[in-house]
Design a protein around this motif. Structure first.
Motif, PDB file in Angstrom:
ATOM      1  N   ASN A   1      60.380 -28.300 -23.763  1.00 13.34           N
ATOM      2  CA  ASN A   1      60.153 -29.623 -24.344  1.00 13.34           C
ATOM      3  C   ASN A   1      61.356 -30.524 -24.094  1.00 13.34           C
ATOM      4  N   TRP A   2      61.090 -31.753 -23.725  1.00 10.67           N
ATOM      5  CA  TRP A   2      62.135 -32.750 -23.533  1.00 10.67           C
ATOM      6  C   TRP A   2      62.078 -33.779 -24.661  1.00 10.67           C
ATOM      7  N   ASN A   3      63.183 -34.440 -24.844  1.00  8.81           N
ATOM      8  CA  ASN A   3      63.188 -35.652 -25.672  1.00  8.81           C
ATOM      9  C   ASN A   3      62.810 -36.794 -24.728  1.00  8.81           C
ATOM     10  N   TYR A   4      61.499 -37.007 -24.577  1.00  8.28           N
ATOM     11  CA  TYR A   4      61.012 -37.917 -23.534  1.00  8.28           C
ATOM     12  C   TYR A   4      61.448 -39.362 -23.775  1.00  8.28           C
ATOM     13  N   THR A   5      61.374 -39.813 -25.001  1.00  5.23           N
ATOM     14  CA  THR A   5      61.828 -41.184 -25.264  1.00  5.23           C
ATOM     15  C   THR A   5      63.332 -41.294 -25.033  1.00  5.23           C
ATOM     16  N   GLY A   6      64.061 -40.246 -25.393  1.00  9.30           N
ATOM     17  CA  GLY A   6      65.498 -40.255 -25.140  1.00  9.30           C
ATOM     18  C   GLY A   6      65.810 -40.292 -23.661  1.00  9.30           C
ATOM     19  N   LEU A   7      65.009 -39.567 -22.868  1.00 10.61           N
ATOM     20  CA  LEU A   7      65.199 -39.577 -21.416  1.00 10.61           C
ATOM     21  C   LEU A   7      64.979 -40.974 -20.847  1.00 10.61           C
ATOM     22  N   VAL A   8      63.880 -41.612 -21.267  1.00 14.19           N
ATOM     23  CA  VAL A   8      63.586 -42.945 -20.743  1.00 14.19           C
ATOM     24  C   VAL A   8      64.636 -43.948 -21.206  1.00 14.19           C
ATOM     25  N   ASP A   9      65.118 -43.803 -22.441  1.00 15.72           N
ATOM     26  CA  ASP A   9      66.206 -44.678 -22.915  1.00 15.72           C
ATOM     27  C   ASP A   9      67.451 -44.492 -22.052  1.00 15.72           C
ATOM     28  N   ALA A  10      67.736 -43.253 -21.672  1.00 19.27           N
ATOM     29  CA  ALA A  10      68.905 -42.998 -20.824  1.00 19.27           C
ATOM     30  C   ALA A  10      68.717 -43.612 -19.437  1.00 19.27           C
ATOM     31  N   ILE A  11      67.497 -43.500 -18.895  1.00 23.05           N
ATOM     32  CA  ILE A  11      67.204 -44.126 -17.601  1.00 23.05           C
ATOM     33  C   ILE A  11      67.333 -45.648 -17.707  1.00 23.05           C
ATOM     34  N   HIS A  12      66.861 -46.200 -18.812  1.00 23.00           N
ATOM     35  CA  HIS A  12      66.956 -47.646 -19.055  1.00 23.00           C
ATOM     36  C   HIS A  12      68.408 -48.100 -19.008  1.00 23.00           C
ATOM     37  N   ASN A  13      69.235 -47.439 -19.802  1.00 23.63           N
ATOM     38  CA  ASN A  13      70.686 -47.673 -19.773  1.00 23.63           C
ATOM     39  C   ASN A  13      71.057 -49.143 -19.927  1.00 23.63           C
ATOM     40  N   GLY A  14      70.245 -49.866 -20.685  1.00 25.57           N
ATOM     41  CA  GLY A  14      70.571 -51.267 -20.950  1.00 25.57           C
ATOM     42  C   GLY A  14      70.256 -52.222 -19.818  1.00 25.57           C
ATOM     43  N   GLU A  15      69.651 -51.735 -18.729  1.00 19.49           N
ATOM     44  CA  GLU A  15      69.337 -52.600 -17.583  1.00 19.49           C
ATOM     45  C   GLU A  15      67.827 -52.737 -17.452  1.00 19.49           C
ATOM     46  N   GLY A  16      67.328 -53.963 -17.543  1.00 20.10           N
ATOM     47  CA  GLY A  16      65.894 -54.197 -17.478  1.00 20.10           C
ATOM     48  C   GLY A  16      65.284 -54.238 -18.868  1.00 20.10           C
ATOM     49  N   LYS A  17      63.965 -54.428 -18.904  1.00 19.51           N
ATOM     50  CA  LYS A  17      63.257 -54.542 -20.171  1.00 19.51           C
ATOM     51  C   LYS A  17      62.472 -53.266 -20.421  1.00 19.51           C
TER      52      LYS A  17
ATOM     53  N   THR B   1      60.680 -47.991 -26.145  1.00 11.84           N
ATOM     54  CA  THR B   1      60.110 -46.655 -26.309  1.00 11.84           C
ATOM     55  C   THR B   1      59.754 -46.403 -27.771  1.00 11.84           C
ATOM     56  N   ALA B   2      58.792 -45.514 -27.951  1.00 12.08           N
ATOM     57  CA  ALA B   2      58.388 -45.119 -29.313  1.00 12.08           C
ATOM     58  C   ALA B   2      57.858 -43.703 -29.256  1.00 12.08           C
ATOM     59  N   LYS B   3      58.032 -42.985 -30.364  1.00 10.72           N
ATOM     60  CA  LYS B   3      57.522 -41.634 -30.520  1.00 10.72           C
ATOM     61  C   LYS B   3      56.550 -41.661 -31.684  1.00 10.72           C
ATOM     62  N   VAL B   4      55.288 -41.263 -31.458  1.00 12.80           N
ATOM     63  CA  VAL B   4      54.290 -41.357 -32.522  1.00 12.80           C
ATOM     64  C   VAL B   4      53.694 -39.992 -32.816  1.00 12.80           C
ATOM     65  N   ARG B   5      53.431 -39.755 -34.099  1.00 14.54           N
ATOM     66  CA  ARG B   5      52.883 -38.466 -34.541  1.00 14.54           C
ATOM     67  C   ARG B   5      51.595 -38.613 -35.346  1.00 14.54           C
ATOM     68  N   CYS B   6      51.243 -39.834 -35.732  1.00 15.51           N
ATOM     69  CA  CYS B   6      50.051 -40.048 -36.537  1.00 15.51           C
ATOM     70  C   CYS B   6      49.416 -41.380 -36.135  1.00 15.51           C
ATOM     71  N   GLU B   7      48.202 -41.629 -36.623  1.00 10.21           N
ATOM     72  CA  GLU B   7      47.466 -42.816 -36.216  1.00 10.21           C
ATOM     73  C   GLU B   7      48.184 -44.089 -36.655  1.00 10.21           C
TER      74      GLU B   7
ATOM     75  N   CYS C   1      56.722 -50.244 -21.526  1.00 13.43           N
ATOM     76  CA  CYS C   1      56.598 -49.598 -22.828  1.00 13.43           C
ATOM     77  C   CYS C   1      56.230 -48.129 -22.641  1.00 13.43           C
ATOM     78  N   PHE C   2      57.033 -47.262 -23.219  1.00 15.49           N
ATOM     79  CA  PHE C   2      56.851 -45.815 -23.082  1.00 15.49           C
ATOM     80  C   PHE C   2      56.587 -45.243 -24.466  1.00 15.49           C
ATOM     81  N   ILE C   3      55.358 -44.752 -24.672  1.00 19.41           N
ATOM     82  CA  ILE C   3      54.954 -44.258 -25.987  1.00 19.41           C
ATOM     83  C   ILE C   3      54.689 -42.765 -25.877  1.00 19.41           C
ATOM     84  N   GLU C   4      55.558 -41.966 -26.481  1.00 17.73           N
ATOM     85  CA  GLU C   4      55.380 -40.515 -26.490  1.00 17.73           C
ATOM     86  C   GLU C   4      54.464 -40.144 -27.650  1.00 17.73           C
ATOM     87  N   VAL C   5      53.345 -39.512 -27.309  1.00 18.27           N
ATOM     88  CA  VAL C   5      52.328 -39.153 -28.296  1.00 18.27           C
ATOM     89  C   VAL C   5      52.375 -37.645 -28.487  1.00 18.27           C
TER      90      VAL C   5
END
Length: 606
Positions: A529-545, A548-554, A573-577
């Motif tokens: 298992n990865w911290n997928y939102t954390g990975l995308v935040d690291a790739i983002h690195n403050g450059e570009g728009k 991210t969000a991590k969701v567990r319920c409706e 927008c990266f939404i980890e479900v």
């Protein structure tokens, strides 16, 4: 019907007569209608000619990975005002991006370096070949002086034979051009590109690294736009095929139409709709043709996929006394382990240039779009199959309402994705359970839809999403990707950010390769298992728009979708479900068991 499914997919005729073009037919150009424009002698180069050709055929973005053999070529490509360089993280994703681009624009292109780049992109090119996509794969090759010298070069396997890469590409491209001199470079490049467009398949062009910047008289004029000689239907064959098909269908009680994936390569989607409008038959689509047949058509009954079809569709198709399949591919996946209840004697199979009626006769050199349009004028209107569907159809229910903070279910997720769809969106479905959940989405008019069913390469969707979104920036792409697939090709989220794309990615985190679990389970299907939102935040690195969000319920899902379509509508927008590992569609469970049975058949007695 194991022996019949393969037989339903007819082979392309071997003959090239009666209007059929040879696979490497010459290109005619309109010399008299386009004024010749001289090019500055210093710009009359191979690199500039290739760049202009790409722009002329509609390629305004080329997906690249630099390497020492292609650097000079890249200089000339980026110097072309109409061509944008999209640098990718690896060659595989560059190829997938060109695949996604071709699905929207009609043709795509990628540029890699010799052998290490070429063999890396090969898997993506094979996928494009299987899906009948025009794609120009350009490789920066060795210095022209090194051919035939018995020298050993870097980026090779250590042998003086430079043909290894070429031999690998021969089986997954329809034309190969190795350009190691300037005398015939113009002809080879033009033939390769035009062949890709005519055959709707990838081509391979290798260009010596010392050639792109050298002026040559053959490039002294602006390239005249292609005028591709069209494939022509044999009119006598067309009349005979239509006569036989009309007689066959007009005597049927409850015939149906089914659209297949080759509708795109045959450019016959409009003709298929004309036929459907005229005849009144019930209309279905094979799973890999989703998006090619308008789902708002008044007689559309859903996806025909055997035992995992949408509700009540298979009952109507398989109980019909005649069915016309336009551009089908019957493989073990589309036939659910060869379990379709179809009979060859009831089927008309229409391929891009061939028609087969039941157990015979067959008509070659008859183009699909011509056949469908001519047939529309000869069929009696018959709405019986659609009336039967309407009679038995029961509207699908909604998933049970979730309790407050109840763990999110996949069917609830796709209920909300359905509400996001419009003419300004497109859906990319990754290999896996997203295949089955996305099939149940009802596409509004002009909503795009793509997935890779024939080749089924996990990870395809990341690069394809990049390419598709780059080709149609006016649409917002919604990508549904499993965690296992995402781990294969995740890097090029960074390229999406560099390009300012506003894709919404739903990362479905269920802890492994769920589609493979349902075919054959084992510990190898469980992934880290990865911290997928954390990975995308690291790739983002403050450059570009990026958001991210991590969701567990409706409740969290609803909030995330509102943000992605509202305040963050201009962001990627990266939404980890996060869902339970066993939360799969019933269709995957059924399909997996049947494919497993097909895979597990014992050897035939010797």
């Amino acid at each position: 019907m194991d022996t019949m499914i393969g037989a339903l997919d007819t082979c392309k005729p071997a003959c090239n007569d009666v209007g059929c073009l040879p696979s490497n037919g010459a290109v005619s150009t309109i010399q008299s209608s386009v004024p010749s424009t001289f090019v500055n002698s210093t710009e009359a180069t191979l690199g500039r000619h290739l760049a202009r050709r790409l722009v002329q055929i509609g390629v305004t973005d080329v997906f690249t990975v630099p390497g020492d053999f292609n650097l000079t070529l890249l200089d000339h490509l980026i110097a072309e005002p109409g061509l944008n360089n999209v640098g990718c993280c690896n060659e595989l994703n560059a190829g997938y991006a060109a695949d996604g681009y071709a699905r929207s624009r009609g043709v795509g292109a990628c540029v890699v370096t010799f052998t290490v780049g070429g063999l890396s992109v090969l898997n993506a090119i094979a996928g494009a070949y299987s899906e009948n996509l025009p794609l120009i794969c350009i490789v920066g090759g060795p210095n022209s002086n090194d051919y035939g010298t018995n020298r050993i070069l870097h980026h090779t396997i250590g042998l003086p034979d430079f043909s290894q890469e070429l031999r690998c590409f021969q089986t997954v491209t329809c034309y190969q051009a190795v350009v190691n001199n300037l005398e015939d470079a113009h002809e080879m490049i033009d033939t390769a590109i035009s062949t890709s467009l005519k055959e709707s398949k990838p081509v391979y062009i290798s260009i010596g690294c010392n050639l792109p910047g050298i002026p040559h008289p053959t490039f002294s004029r602006e390239p005249v736009p292609f005028s591709l000689a069209p494939k022509l239907t044999n009119q006598m064959g067309l009349e005979a095929a239509v006569e036989a098909a009309a007689e066959f269908l007009n005597k049927a009680v409850k015939p149906v139409l089914v659209g297949g994936p080759k509708l795109r390569a045959a450019k016959a989607s409009d003709a298929f709709v004309e036929l459907a409008d005229a005849c009144g038959y019930a209309v279905a689509a094979m799973p890999s043709a989703k998006g090619f047949v308008p789902e708002h058509h008044p007689h559309f009954i859903g996806t025909y996929w055997g035992a995992v079809s949408t509700a009540f569709c298979s009952e109507i198709v398989e109980s019909a006394d005649a069915y016309l399949f336009a551009g089908p591919i019957f493989n073990d996946y589309s036939s659910v382990g060869y379990s379709l209840l179809l009979k060859k004697e009831k089927a008309i199979i229409v391929q891009p240039d061939r028609v087969v009626i039941a157990n015979g006769p067959a008509f070659g050199c008859v183009l699909m779009k011509d056949f469908l349009r001519a047939l529309a004028k000869r069929l009696k209107r018959n709405t019986t199959a659609y009336e039967n569907y309407h009679r038995i159809y029961v509207p699908e229910g909604h998933p049970p309402k979730a309790s407050p903070k109840e763990p999110l279910r996949v069917n609830v997720l796709f209920q909300h994705i359905q509400q996001m769809l419009s003419s300004e969106t497109a859906v990319i479905a990754e290999t896996g359970d997203s295949w089955f959940n996305c099939q149940k989405l009802k596409l509004p008019p002009a909503c795009g839809y793509e997935f890779q069913m024939q080749y089924g390469s996990i990870g395809w969707s990341v690069g394809a999403t990049l390419g598709y979104a780059q080709a149609v920036p006016e649409k917002r792409v919604i990508a549904c990707i499993g965690d296992g697939s995402f781990q294969v090709t995740a890097q090029d989220v960074s390229t999406m950010l560099r390009c300012g794309q506003r894709t919404i990615i739903f990362l479905i985190n269920n802890g492994g390769y769920t589609i493979e679990v349902e075919i054959h389970d084992g510990p190898y299907n469980v992934i880290k298992n990865w911290n997928y939102t954390g990975l995308v935040d690291a790739i983002h690195n403050g450059e570009g728009k990026c958001w991210t969000a991590k969701v567990r319920c409706e409740e969290e899902l609803i909030e995330a979708i509102e943000t992605a379509t509202g305040a963050k509508k201009d962001c990627l927008c990266f939404i980890e479900v996060i869902v339970h590992k066993d939360d799969t569609s019933k269709e995957l469970l059924e399909w997996g068991s049947r494919v497993a049975a097909a895979n597990g058949r014992p050897p035939n007695p010797q």
